[in-house]
Design an enzyme around this catalytic site. Structure first.
Site, PDB file in Angstrom:
ATOM      1  N   LYS A  84     -33.851 -36.993  82.032  1.00 60.81           N
ATOM      2  CA  LYS A  84     -33.851 -35.573  81.666  1.00 60.81           C
ATOM      3  C   LYS A  84     -32.894 -34.784  82.552  1.00 60.81           C
ATOM      4  O   LYS A  84     -32.305 -33.789  82.115  1.00 60.81           O
ATOM      5  CB  LYS A  84     -35.266 -34.985  81.759  1.00 60.81           C
ATOM      6  CG  LYS A  84     -36.288 -35.699  80.904  1.00 60.81           C
ATOM      7  CD  LYS A  84     -35.818 -35.904  79.479  1.00 60.81           C
ATOM      8  CE  LYS A  84     -36.568 -37.009  78.773  1.00 60.81           C
ATOM      9  NZ  LYS A  84     -36.205 -38.356  79.159  1.00 60.81           N
ATOM     10  N   ALA A 110     -36.244 -43.716  71.171  1.00 60.36           N
ATOM     11  CA  ALA A 110     -36.063 -42.600  72.111  1.00 60.36           C
ATOM     12  C   ALA A 110     -35.044 -42.921  73.199  1.00 60.36           C
ATOM     13  O   ALA A 110     -34.163 -42.101  73.501  1.00 60.36           O
ATOM     14  CB  ALA A 110     -37.410 -42.235  72.733  1.00 60.36           C
ATOM     15  N   ILE A 129     -31.331 -43.252  71.637  1.00 65.69           N
ATOM     16  CA  ILE A 129     -30.742 -42.023  71.106  1.00 65.69           C
ATOM     17  C   ILE A 129     -30.548 -40.982  72.212  1.00 65.69           C
ATOM     18  O   ILE A 129     -29.626 -40.158  72.149  1.00 65.69           O
ATOM     19  CB  ILE A 129     -31.578 -41.463  69.933  1.00 65.69           C
ATOM     20  CG1 ILE A 129     -30.662 -40.771  68.900  1.00 65.69           C
ATOM     21  CG2 ILE A 129     -32.676 -40.546  70.396  1.00 65.69           C
ATOM     22  CD1 ILE A 129     -29.743 -41.709  68.176  1.00 65.69           C
ATOM     23  N   GLU A 155     -28.651 -49.422  64.293  1.00 67.60           N
ATOM     24  CA  GLU A 155     -30.113 -49.460  64.127  1.00 67.60           C
ATOM     25  C   GLU A 155     -30.489 -50.470  63.044  1.00 67.60           C
ATOM     26  O   GLU A 155     -29.943 -50.449  61.944  1.00 67.60           O
ATOM     27  CB  GLU A 155     -30.632 -48.072  63.770  1.00 67.60           C
ATOM     28  CG  GLU A 155     -32.094 -48.015  63.354  1.00 67.60           C
ATOM     29  CD  GLU A 155     -33.043 -48.601  64.395  1.00 67.60           C
ATOM     30  OE1 GLU A 155     -33.834 -49.487  64.021  1.00 67.60           O
ATOM     31  OE2 GLU A 155     -32.974 -48.191  65.571  1.00 67.60           O
ATOM     32  N   VAL A 192     -33.400 -52.003  72.697  1.00 69.98           N
ATOM     33  CA  VAL A 192     -34.171 -52.584  71.596  1.00 69.98           C
ATOM     34  C   VAL A 192     -35.658 -52.709  71.954  1.00 69.98           C
ATOM     35  O   VAL A 192     -36.352 -53.586  71.448  1.00 69.98           O
ATOM     36  CB  VAL A 192     -33.594 -53.964  71.201  1.00 69.98           C
ATOM     37  CG1 VAL A 192     -32.231 -53.801  70.565  1.00 69.98           C
ATOM     38  CG2 VAL A 192     -33.511 -54.903  72.416  1.00 69.98           C
ATOM     39  N   VAL A 225     -39.095 -52.457  74.847  1.00 69.73           N
ATOM     40  CA  VAL A 225     -39.528 -52.959  76.144  1.00 69.73           C
ATOM     41  C   VAL A 225     -40.602 -54.024  75.956  1.00 69.73           C
ATOM     42  O   VAL A 225     -41.207 -54.136  74.892  1.00 69.73           O
ATOM     43  CB  VAL A 225     -40.071 -51.824  77.047  1.00 69.73           C
ATOM     44  CG1 VAL A 225     -38.989 -50.808  77.347  1.00 69.73           C
ATOM     45  CG2 VAL A 225     -41.275 -51.145  76.396  1.00 69.73           C
ATOM     46  N   MET A 232     -45.796 -46.667  74.106  1.00 70.36           N
ATOM     47  CA  MET A 232     -45.463 -46.858  75.518  1.00 70.36           C
ATOM     48  C   MET A 232     -44.858 -45.572  76.066  1.00 70.36           C
ATOM     49  O   MET A 232     -43.646 -45.414  76.187  1.00 70.36           O
ATOM     50  CB  MET A 232     -44.560 -48.067  75.682  1.00 70.36           C
ATOM     51  CG  MET A 232     -45.291 -49.364  75.339  1.00 70.36           C
ATOM     52  SD  MET A 232     -44.284 -50.827  75.514  1.00 70.36           S
ATOM     53  CE  MET A 232     -45.514 -52.125  75.249  1.00 70.36           C
ATOM     54  N   ALA A 291     -45.502 -42.251  79.028  1.00 72.83           N
ATOM     55  CA  ALA A 291     -46.124 -41.913  80.302  1.00 72.83           C
ATOM     56  C   ALA A 291     -47.399 -41.103  80.114  1.00 72.83           C
ATOM     57  O   ALA A 291     -48.406 -41.334  80.792  1.00 72.83           O
ATOM     58  CB  ALA A 291     -45.132 -41.153  81.186  1.00 72.83           C
ATOM     59  N   HIS A 351     -43.498 -12.595  69.063  1.00 68.01           N
ATOM     60  CA  HIS A 351     -42.165 -12.385  68.489  1.00 68.01           C
ATOM     61  C   HIS A 351     -41.261 -11.729  69.528  1.00 68.01           C
ATOM     62  O   HIS A 351     -41.699 -10.827  70.237  1.00 68.01           O
ATOM     63  CB  HIS A 351     -42.261 -11.472  67.262  1.00 68.01           C
ATOM     64  CG  HIS A 351     -40.932 -11.116  66.677  1.00 68.01           C
ATOM     65  ND1 HIS A 351     -40.231 -11.966  65.867  1.00 68.01           N
ATOM     66  CD2 HIS A 351     -40.178  -9.984  66.805  1.00 68.01           C
ATOM     67  CE1 HIS A 351     -39.093 -11.388  65.511  1.00 68.01           C
ATOM     68  NE2 HIS A 351     -39.034 -10.183  66.063  1.00 68.01           N
TER      69      HIS A 351
END
Length: 487
Positions: free
Chosen positions: A51, A204, A207, A224, A291, A293, A338, A340, A466
């Protein structure tokens, strides 16, 4: 005499360290065994440092498009790869140190080394583990071994929790070599930015790295095996995201597989077979193997004790209990999803059941959110439209595009969508799916709603502030019932 505990946790990743903290909070004498790094893959080589990389890419993207926001930047904006990687590794180090602090704060003993379970607990005797010196060579940088950590020896516990996580899966003939073929470890610390990259797998991990490298200017191709990018997501959301990726210049091959890889001096050539049997050769400087884990179940003594495994993971019930009394498993080693946050919740459920707390509920996997931090972000919870129909539900589906959301337009992030799936008879929210800016932060609203068994009526009577992106969530609910207001 072996040192004795109420609970010993093997593995100090998100599931393991949370299990240890919760056990200590409940008054159980607790120790945790770790062979490589506190905080596990997530904080050291997964969730958190990726991240950080993606944040750098995001800021770079905004800087490149400053003119769109009425800003002038003098000169060009150039990525400093070493600084980007150093920032990411520094954040990983901070997380590592934080878990060390939490162990000390909660009076959890840290045992450094590799654990093997040699005895299961019986009615009158505790279980036993033997800890040997670690043979795992850690990738640098990593946090120091905590001060006062215990080491090699024999330890006893009434309850032993396995939280050993998982590692990248390797395909035969396309094994990562650390130079030309990468796993997420190498992809996170590239010595130089490749000009071209082939990503094998669009889950995830795949990508997110594809998104990072493409934003940094790399020529990226994703291959893919299945017919949609991010295969676990709702097909409509996946198709929307794919169009955005392709607009950014990413090349995506679906229904395709890498059958062979030829290595050059500083490149790889992949033989990619498509659904129609045709083979094309794609040359790239680097290949990322993403591919999936596989669980770390080896060398724990499970076979000798008769602990059951299924499809490569430890088989458990809803409370983390294996088929052998006194031995439990949580997190990636206990199977999908899988994630966290799944491991952390599983840890709390397992420990609270061990402690004998009342009203401990097994985890409902349909209420576990999934998030992918690509650009645009993707997030979801519950059943996709297709899965809901397969399960026999008569459904109502609502959609709302970010292009009609004021905040998204103001942010310059109007490419997104929220989709909701309801049971037509009961109004039960079966699933929610999103693509667009900050949807990984928005999805929790639907997770809470599902956990509280909220109906469409309660959601429609909820006031959303809003201007916010979250208004798209309510509009998607309204749309499912023919009451959308802003589209």
């Amino acid at each position: 005499m072996a040192q004795s505990y109420d609970v010993i946790v093997i593995g100090a990743g998100p599931g393991g360290y949370i299990a240890a903290i919760r056990a200590a909070q409940l008054g159980l004498k607790t120790a945790i065994v770790e062979r490589e790094h506190l905080a596990g893959i997530c904080s050291n080589w997964g969730c958190i440092p990726t991240k950080a990389l993606l944040r750098s890419a995001e800021i770079f993207h905004y800087a490149e498009h400053a003119k769109s926001y009425g800003l002038k930047l003098e000169g060009s904006v150039t990525p400093d790869l070493k600084a980007i990687v150093d920032r990411s590794r520094g954040i990983a180090q901070r997380m590592n140190n934080g878990v060390g602090f939490l162990m000390k704060k909660n009076k959890v003993d840290v045992i450094w080394g590799e654990a093997k379970i040699t005895k299961a607990a019986s009615a009158d005797k505790p279980g036993e583990i033997v800890v040997a010196k670690t043979t795992k060579k850690p990738m640098e940088p990593q946090g120091p071994v905590p001060k006062n950590a215990l080491g090699e020896g024999t330890y006893q516990a009434k309850h032993i929790i396995i939280a050993t996580g998982a590692r990248p899966r390797a395909l035969p003939g396309i094994e990562p070599d650390g130079k030309l073929i990468w796993t997420y470890f190498e992809a996170m610390v590239p010595p130089k930015m490749p000009k071209s990259l082939l990503v094998m797998g669009s889950g995830a991990i795949g990508i997110e790295f594809a998104s990072f490298y493409r934003t940094m200017g790399v020529d990226v191709t994703v291959v893919e095996l299945l017919p949609q990018v991010m295969p676990v997501e709702d097909a409509e959301i996946s198709a929307f995201a794919k169009k955005q990726f392709e607009k950014q210049g990413m090349k995506i091959l679906l229904d395709a597989k890498v059958t062979k890889v030829e290595k050059g001096a500083d490149s790889v050539t992949a033989h990619v077979e498509t659904k129609d049997g045709k083979v094309q050769k794609i040359t790239a400087e680097r290949l990322i193997s993403a591919v999936g884990v596989q669980a770390n179940v080896e060398n724990l003594g499970l076979e000798a004790l008769g602990v059951k495994t299924e499809r490569g993971v430890v088989a458990i019930d809803g409370y983390g209990r294996t088929n052998v009394a006194g031995i439990y498993a949580i997190g990636d080693v206990a199977g999908p999803p899988m994630l966290a946050h799944k491991a952390e919740h599983e840890a709390v459920v397992c420990v609270e059941k061990i402690a004998g707390l009342p009203n401990v509920h097994p985890m409902d996997k349909l209420k576990i959110p999934g998030c992918t931090y690509c650009n645009p972000q993707v997030a979801s919870v519950g059943l996709t439209e297709a899965k809901a129909k397969e399960a026999g539900h008569d459904v109502r589906v609502g959609r709302f595009n970010f292009v009609a959301n004021g905040k998204a337009v103001a942010l310059g992030e109007d490419q997104g969508m929220v989709k909701t799936v309801f049971d037509k008879k009961t109004g039960q929210l079966l699933g929610a799916h999103m693509v667009g800016a900050e949807v990984t932060e928005l999805i929790q609203g639907f997770v809470v709603a599902m956990n509280l068994e909220t109906t469409e009526e309660e959601l429609m009577h909820t006031i959303f502030p809003h201007p916010t992106l979250s208004e798209a969530m309510k509009e998607a609910v309204l749309d499912a019932y023919g009451r959308v207001l802003n589209a």
